[in-house]
Enzyme design. Structure first.
Site, PDB file in Angstrom:
ATOM      1  N   GLY A  25       0.866  -1.176   0.000  1.00  6.42           N
ATOM      2  CA  GLY A  25       0.000   0.000   0.000  1.00  6.42           C
ATOM      3  C   GLY A  25       0.899   1.221   0.000  1.00  6.42           C
ATOM      4  N   SER A  26       0.289   2.401   0.112  1.00  9.27           N
ATOM      5  CA  SER A  26       1.095   3.626   0.017  1.00  9.27           C
ATOM      6  C   SER A  26       2.174   3.684   1.094  1.00  9.27           C
ATOM      7  CB  SER A  26       0.197   4.853   0.071  1.00  9.27           C
ATOM      8  OG  SER A  26      -0.694   4.755   1.176  1.00  9.27           O
ATOM      9  N   GLU A  28       3.959   1.451   2.262  1.00  9.83           N
ATOM     10  CA  GLU A  28       5.080   0.519   2.035  1.00  9.83           C
ATOM     11  C   GLU A  28       5.917   0.914   0.827  1.00  9.83           C
ATOM     12  OE1 GLU A  28       1.831  -0.590   2.489  1.00  9.83           O
ATOM     13  OE2 GLU A  28       2.305  -0.696   4.625  1.00  9.83           O
ATOM     14  N   GLU A  47      -3.578 -10.771   2.490  1.00 10.86           N
ATOM     15  CA  GLU A  47      -2.493 -10.933   3.464  1.00 10.86           C
ATOM     16  C   GLU A  47      -2.495 -12.313   4.117  1.00 10.86           C
ATOM     17  OE1 GLU A  47      -4.358  -8.358   3.025  1.00 10.86           O
ATOM     18  OE2 GLU A  47      -3.024  -6.639   2.708  1.00 10.86           O
ATOM     19  N   HIS A  70       0.460  -4.211   4.725  1.00  8.37           N
ATOM     20  CA  HIS A  70      -0.019  -2.844   4.626  1.00  8.37           C
ATOM     21  C   HIS A  70      -0.722  -2.428   5.919  1.00  8.37           C
ATOM     22  CE1 HIS A  70      -1.475   0.850   3.156  1.00  8.37           C
ATOM     23  NE2 HIS A  70      -2.734   0.484   3.108  1.00  8.37           N
ATOM     24  N   HIS A 281      -7.687 -31.326  21.373  1.00  9.28           N
ATOM     25  CA  HIS A 281      -8.707 -30.614  20.611  1.00  9.28           C
ATOM     26  C   HIS A 281     -10.097 -30.968  21.178  1.00  9.28           C
ATOM     27  CE1 HIS A 281     -10.449 -29.530  16.337  1.00  9.28           C
ATOM     28  NE2 HIS A 281     -11.073 -28.943  17.313  1.00  9.28           N
ATOM     29  N   GLY A 401      -4.720 -25.207  13.195  1.00  9.98           N
ATOM     30  CA  GLY A 401      -5.986 -25.564  12.557  1.00  9.98           C
ATOM     31  C   GLY A 401      -6.650 -24.384  11.866  1.00  9.98           C
TER      32      GLY A 401
HETATM   33  N1  TZD Z   1     -12.405 -20.991   9.883  1.00 10.05           N
HETATM   34  C1  TZD Z   1     -11.061 -21.078   9.983  1.00 10.05           C
HETATM   35  C2  TZD Z   1     -10.202 -19.916   9.548  1.00 10.05           C
HETATM   36  N2  TZD Z   1     -10.466 -22.162  10.461  1.00 10.05           N
HETATM   37  C3  TZD Z   1     -11.224 -23.205  10.874  1.00 10.05           C
HETATM   38  N3  TZD Z   1     -10.587 -24.266  11.379  1.00 10.05           N
HETATM   39  C4  TZD Z   1     -12.641 -23.178  10.751  1.00 10.05           C
HETATM   40  C5  TZD Z   1     -13.172 -22.023  10.251  1.00 10.05           C
HETATM   41  C6  TZD Z   1     -13.531 -24.319  11.226  1.00 10.05           C
HETATM   42  N4  TZD Z   1     -13.328 -25.561  10.464  1.00 10.05           N
HETATM   43  C7  TZD Z   1     -12.589 -26.606  10.955  1.00 10.05           C
HETATM   44  O1  TZD Z   1     -11.977 -26.597  12.030  1.00 10.05           O
HETATM   45  S1  TZD Z   1     -12.606 -27.912   9.905  1.00 10.05           S
HETATM   46  C8  TZD Z   1     -13.605 -27.133   8.794  1.00 10.05           C
HETATM   47  C9  TZD Z   1     -13.925 -25.857   9.248  1.00 10.05           C
HETATM   48  C10 TZD Z   1     -14.770 -24.916   8.496  1.00 10.05           C
HETATM   49  C11 TZD Z   1     -14.045 -27.844   7.546  1.00 10.05           C
HETATM   50  C12 TZD Z   1     -13.019 -27.870   6.485  1.00 10.05           C
HETATM   51  O2  TZD Z   1     -13.590 -28.452   5.355  1.00 10.05           O
HETATM   52  P1  TZD Z   1     -12.747 -29.109   4.204  1.00 10.05           P
HETATM   53  O3  TZD Z   1     -12.277 -30.498   4.792  1.00 10.05           O
HETATM   54  O4  TZD Z   1     -13.666 -29.302   3.071  1.00 10.05           O
HETATM   55  O5  TZD Z   1     -11.538 -28.350   3.940  1.00 10.05           O
HETATM   56  P2  TZD Z   1     -13.098 -31.819   5.172  1.00 10.05           P
HETATM   57  O6  TZD Z   1     -12.129 -32.910   4.874  1.00 10.05           O
HETATM   58  O7  TZD Z   1     -14.361 -31.881   4.365  1.00 10.05           O
HETATM   59  O8  TZD Z   1     -13.363 -31.740   6.650  1.00 10.05           O
END
Ligand code: TZD
Ligand code: CA
Length: 530
Positions: A25-26, A28, A47, A70, A281, A401
């Site tokens: 952006g500006s 940078e 980003e 930015h 988890h 995750g």
């Molecule tokens: N948003 C973000 C940024 N991270 C996350 N982990 C989630 C939402 C929640 N989330 C999970 O923890 S697994 C998942 C989500 C939305 C499903 C991913 O679906 P996929 O994989 O199609 O990539 P599968 O194999 O169908 O589970």
């Protein structure tokens, strides 16, 4: 006299940070002007993609990577990706352009108000130099801080009127600095550790991502063989620390307290190396350790050591600790663990593949040094069972995750490892969070093979919804996505396949072409993560 600009590029050059991942952006532009020819700029269109690419690059190269964001808006967009970088100990040096010093107080457009506060708590250190002359030193501090154990992201906010200012010749001293850590437990500590290992009747080894990060995989194999221990990968695995077809290999631990304790029933010593204890988890409370078991934790991260709810910990260089322990343990006479049976091939329904078949085909066709960047959450267990990985740096998964890692990290990993083929195994849900990484792959001709597993749903959440008795929750399906059309729109060649044979042909062709990226869309069944 050198300027902040010339002194900074000199420093970056000496420290080996000549690839800049950014979205400008500006604020940078004064940093980017007169961009030296021995540097390269990798543009990401969002980003999250910028940090994801840098993260993959840093993890696969084992070196700090430079990011230029930015101001506040760009930094904010990067935060989700920083969750992964923080938990994977990724040495990212994030810089963000700030408004000119005189214009910050009145909160002009693009003033990053309280800039050092913004990226916390996902950075090791965050700073805005108090005067222009301090910018090169602050960046030097940032690089060393990111790179010292435990590694992790750092953030420096730099007012854009600083770059043209002059600095003293003494700034050159920064470029020559080497800052090293030499963390090894004492002889007494190592002897005590070895005594416990030698004296255990039924020890088990748990390995985490930092074994791979320290390239200590072969040492871990030697230790497992010397003590004839079963080896588990620590839960929520983000890297592959141990060869997956080795006789001692048992798989990835479940990410639940009770699940782990049940599996370790009967072991008297649990040795955890290069992972937190533990990265749970699912909420499944229970006892942390089975009866009669002790736990020893070897880590490079004092925070990991301090926050664990059980066990003793020793902090140091993972590879050096392993090497020194190995010298002190004697060959066990126990029976060697037996190799796991290879999984049976799966029958595919008409017009789609099971994820198991997808992985069997990859395992058969990909070179043995292929690198997998994986972001499909429901297929993790099947993947670890079916894909052989034996070299260091063969697997990367988002460490927190946070989705949006897979596509850009695959691009960054391939940039760092041009001699190895990178296969991005990405879910049809995950692919959307950082989809514009396809554009960077196309523009810079980075030959990643993206395999999109299209089951039309957030598969892992479907599984969780049953566990949490929330099956009626809305927003769990993602129908109506055409990844071939999307890929072509960003300049990436794409093909959809609907049978094992078609996938074999498409994957072979993609692997044979090292000149550009390819995307393969595969309709799949939905399976359970465990
Ligand atoms: N948003 C973000 C940024 N991270 C996350 N982990 C989630 C939402 C929640 N989330 C999970 O923890 S697994 C998942 C989500 C939305 C499903 C991913 O679906 P996929 O994989 O199609 O990539 P599968 O194999 O169908 O589970
Ligand atoms: Ca899916």
């Amino acid at each position: 006299m050198p300027t902040v600009h010339s002194a900074t590029y000199q420093l970056l050059r000496h420290q080996g940070l000549t690839t800049v991942f950014g979205n400008p952006g500006s604020n940078e532009l004064p940093f980017l002007k007169n961009f030296p020819e021995d540097f390269r700029y990798i543009l990401g269109l969002h980003e999250g993609v910028v940090v994801g690419m840098a993260d993959g690059f840093a993890l696969a190269s084992g070196k700090p990577a430079l990011v230029n964001l930015h101001a506040a808006a760009g930094s904010g967009n990067a935060m989700g990706a920083l969750t992964n970088a923080w938990y994977s100990h990724s040495p990212l040096v994030l810089t963000a352009g700030q408004q000119a010093r005189e214009m910050m107080g009145v909160e002009s457009m693009l003033a990053n108000v309280d800039a050092p506060q913004l990226p916390r708590p996902l950075v090791k250190w965050s700073y805005e130099p108090s005067c222009p002359q301090d910018v090169p030193r602050a960046l030097s501090q940032a690089i060393h801080t990111a790179n010292l154990p435990a590694r992790g992201p750092v953030y420096v906010s730099i007012p854009h009127d600083d770059w043209a200012r002059e600095v003293s010749d003494e700034t050159a001293l920064l470029s020559e600095r080497e800052v090293a850590s030499a963390g090894l437990p004492s002889e007494e500590q190592l002897d005590a550790l070895a005594k416990q290992l030698n004296g255990a009747a039924n020890p088990v080894l748990v390995l985490g991502p930092d074994v791979d990060a320290y390239r200590a995989n072969a040492l871990a194999v030697a230790l497992a063989e010397r003590l004839r221990m079963p080896v588990w990968v620590a839960p929520s695995a983000s890297r592959c620390p141990f060869p997956t077809r080795h006789a001692c290999f048992r798989g990835v631990l479940p990410a639940a307290i009770q699940g782990i304790t049940s599996l370790f029933e009967g072991h008297d010593l649990i040795v955890v190396i290069g992972a937190p204890v533990f990265r749970y988890h699912q909420y499944a409370p229970g006892r942390y350790l089975p009866d009669g078991a002790r736990l020893i934790h070897l880590t490079c991260d004092y925070q990991e050591a301090a926050r664990a709810p059980m066990g003793d910990a020793l902090i140091g260089d993972i590879a050096a600790m392993l090497k020194n322990v190995l010298e002190r343990v004697t060959q066990s006479e126990r029976a060697m663990p037996e190799a796991l049976p290879l999984p049976e091939p799966q029958r595919d329904p008409e017009g789609m593949l099971t994820p198991e078949t997808v992985f069997d085909v990859m395992n058969a066709l990909a070179p043995e040094d292929a690198i997998y960047v994986k972001e499909s959450t429901s297929t993790t267990t099947a993947f670890w069972q079916r894909v052989e990985m034996k070299l260091p740096g063969s697997y990367f998964f988002p460490a927190a995750g946070g989705l949006g890692f897979g596509l850009p990290a695959a691009v960054g990993v391939q940039l760092a490892q041009p001699e190895r083929r990178v296969i991005g195994v990405i879910g049809d849900g995950s692919a959307n969070y950082a989809i514009t990484a396809l554009w960077s792959a196309a523009q810079y001709q980075i030959p990643v093979v993206f395999v999109i597993l299209k089951n039309g749903t957030y598969g892992a959440l479907r599984w969780f919804s049953r566990m949490l008795k929330a099956e009626d929750a809305p927003g769990l399906d993602v129908p109506g996505l055409d990844f071939c059309a999307i890929a072509k729109g960003y300049g990436v060649d794409a093909v959809a396949v609907d049978s094992r044979e078609a996938f074999e042909r498409a994957l072979s062709a993609a692997l044979a072409d090292t000149s550009k990226p390819t995307l393969i869309e595969v309709p799949t069944t939905t399976i359970e993560p465990h």
